[in-house]
Design a protein around this motif. Sequence first.
Motif, short mmCIF file in Angstrom:
data_model
loop_
_atom_site.label_atom_id
_atom_site.label_comp_id
_atom_site.label_asym_id
_atom_site.label_seq_id
_atom_site.Cartn_x
_atom_site.Cartn_y
_atom_site.Cartn_z
N GLN A 199 1.84 -1.89 10.33
CA GLN A 199 2.22 -1.36 9.03
C GLN A 199 3.75 -1.25 9.00
O GLN A 199 4.34 -0.57 9.84
CB GLN A 199 1.60 0.03 8.80
N ILE A 200 4.37 -1.94 8.06
CA ILE A 200 5.83 -1.98 7.98
C ILE A 200 6.28 -1.29 6.70
O ILE A 200 5.81 -1.63 5.60
CB ILE A 200 6.34 -3.43 8.02
N GLY A 201 7.16 -0.32 6.84
CA GLY A 201 7.67 0.41 5.69
C GLY A 201 8.52 -0.48 4.78
O GLY A 201 9.26 -1.33 5.26
N ARG B 55 10.33 3.81 -5.30
CA ARG B 55 9.40 2.68 -5.28
C ARG B 55 10.18 1.38 -5.47
O ARG B 55 11.18 1.32 -6.18
CB ARG B 55 8.35 2.83 -6.38
N VAL B 56 9.67 0.34 -4.84
CA VAL B 56 10.36 -0.95 -4.91
C VAL B 56 10.16 -1.60 -6.26
O VAL B 56 11.10 -2.14 -6.85
CB VAL B 56 9.86 -1.87 -3.78
N HIS C 140 4.85 6.79 1.21
CA HIS C 140 5.77 5.68 1.45
C HIS C 140 5.04 4.36 1.27
O HIS C 140 3.86 4.24 1.61
CB HIS C 140 6.35 5.75 2.87
N GLN C 141 5.75 3.38 0.76
CA GLN C 141 5.15 2.06 0.57
C GLN C 141 5.17 1.28 1.88
O GLN C 141 6.17 1.28 2.61
CB GLN C 141 5.92 1.29 -0.50
N GLU D 164 0.84 -1.19 0.00
CA GLU D 164 0.00 0.00 0.00
C GLU D 164 0.88 1.25 0.00
O GLU D 164 2.04 1.20 0.41
CB GLU D 164 -0.91 0.02 1.24
N GLN D 165 0.28 2.36 -0.43
CA GLN D 165 0.98 3.64 -0.43
C GLN D 165 0.33 4.51 0.63
O GLN D 165 -0.86 4.85 0.54
CB GLN D 165 0.86 4.31 -1.81
#
Length: 753
Positions: free
Chosen positions: A519-521, A616-617, A510-511, A505-506
Amino acid sequence: MNPDQMRDASLLELFQLETRNQVQVLNNGLLALEHDPTSAPQLEACMRAAHSLKGAARIVDLHPAVRIAHAMEDCLVAAQEGRLRLQAADIDALLLGADLLQRVATPGAELGEEIDTLVTRLSNAPNAPPAAPAVERPPKPSDFLPPIQRPDDPPPAPPPARRSTDQTVNEGERVLRVTADTLNKLLGLSSETLVESHWIAPFSASMLRLRRLQASAGQALDSLRACLAGVHIDARGQAALDDAQRIVQACQQELAQRASEVDEFGWRMGHLTQRLYDTALACRMRPFGDGLSGMARMVRDLGRSLGKQVRLEIEGDATQVDRDILDKLDAPLMHLLRNAVDHGIEMPMDRLEAGKPAEGLIRLSARHAAGMLLIELSDDGAGISLDRLRVEVVQRKLTSAETAARLSEAELLEFLFLSGFSTRGAVTEISGRGVGLDVVQTMVRQLRGAVRIHQQTGQGTRFVLEMPLSLSVVRSLLVEVQGEIYAFPLAYVSHALQVPARDIEQLEGHQHFRFMERQIGLVSARQILRAGEPAPAAETLPVVVVGDHDRLYGIAVDRYVGERTLVVQPLDPRLGKVQDVMAGSLMDDGTPLLILDVEDMLLSVQKLVEGGRLARVDGGGAVAQARRSKRVLVVDDSLTVRELERKLLLNRGFDVAVAVDGMDGWNMLRNEAFDLVVTDVDMPRMDGIELVSRIKGDPKLQSLPVMVVSYKDREADRRRGLDAGADYYLAKGSFHDDALLDAVEDLIGKARA
């Protein structure tokens, strides 16, 4: 001291060395006698230690030490003969005597008054014989002999175990002192030998392939002979064919024999190099008990100074620990023990009222488990008051009352490790400054370990320290990033996951992904390590979760390679500190790799977050870009409006990111690609009109469609937004689900291309 140093040392230096050894025996024995005052083995061991020190003090003409040792010896003999039952006050005096013996061996120490007081105190013990005045006379040989043992007396028990550095390994065995640098070099060479020995396995496999080829050549010759069976061949041709077949068979036999020899040599070499490495590694190990000198005494003395009765029990003191780890454990264990005595153990009356024995028990244990060193320190005290801790957290403004009420026990206990945090109301010499547990966690992290707290209110607290067995080797998770192999020390890895791309999620630029109700960055390992282009998009992402409760991140890697035990090879000092890298190592096949410094990586991530430079990953390829959902950036300072718009767009299939104001949105636009911006007008730091102006004034962003959604529905406001460059203006007064979604699709079409 090594033999050369002992040969050149003065008598006083030798006396100081002996004093350290004998005082350790006295401390251990006296602490045991406090719980069993009639223990004959302990009384005998303490009496012999005092007697030996008295004789040694006479040799060096140190009469104050003679007086102390003589008074202690008389008191212990009285206890041996049953004329005195040692009480706590007697143990105090004898322990004080042991301390004075160490201090009096220091040149220039003026302790006459303290020694007089101690001798008087020991002489006035109930039923104790008066201490005979020390007579200054030349020493006699009998002064240095142990007490006479009658034939019918049972043999005395050996004294309490000394530190391993004071023991001989075996009778008559020589002990050599080797520098730490030499041991490190020996371990490095043995590890390289171990790695090189692994080269034999692939060589043996190549020999096996060669045997198969040779066998195929033989079969081909047999087929040729069969084909020529009905054809006339002259004698010369037949002889050549027979020679070829004979040579091939001879080669097969020779190759089979040599391949067998290579296999056997590889097995023997692997076994030998593993033994060599294990032996070199064992040279760095010391018993856990070596690092605990004086801790039982410290616990006992601290407890008595606070009016408490406390006893320390040690289990697993023979557990082998890397010497570097053992040296650094002294401060953390000391802090934990002091905390247990001061915060954990209750006063004797309170313990009796709670149905506990008056004497509190602290248990310290060490053991090996799953390739790690586990040290547990527990007490049977009052535990930790979670309600009081919750109030303290709120009062220090570390979190709100609502959040504190929702915190689990584990999350609440983590606050105890914060620097400056203390539940003690006043600062004392023992505690109250909030540095103890912070020091413990910092030191354990430096050792690539972790510390956890468990507590049961009214029953006690337990600290668990988990560390690698050795700093020379590290159990690691190997991953691949841009074609290179890297190692994450397992002590720093919380979880290794495969995260579906659809779960990413965004949130506020941050993703994130959700794991274990958190919620983990998400961060790309390629960006942290500056390893080239972003990874191509994939259905699932390998993610290594690292960090602790307040800064937990998922680091996306290209793939998992496996789990290995690596020998740590320090980097060349001329390189200095390499960012995000701790050390180097070699894989089994000799491939070099880098062991990552996870603490440094977390700092790098923090800098990227604060600078708004997180990429972004999912880099995405042409196919992924064609099939991806169109991205919409929602910029609004109202949480309600922001979430409403986000959910509407998500339900229609769009990929949605949110920003809390114009500045946050502008930072996201400079780092990420979007198909549409939906923005409010009135926002802090940067309003929507300025954001639109910046977008339309940027050469890279000027073609990006922008929709303004505002409560201001006057024509002048609408004109102002459109003049700034907005492509659509929607008034919130006429805002409803279909109006927003229809406007979005008018601008950029359906969610998927």
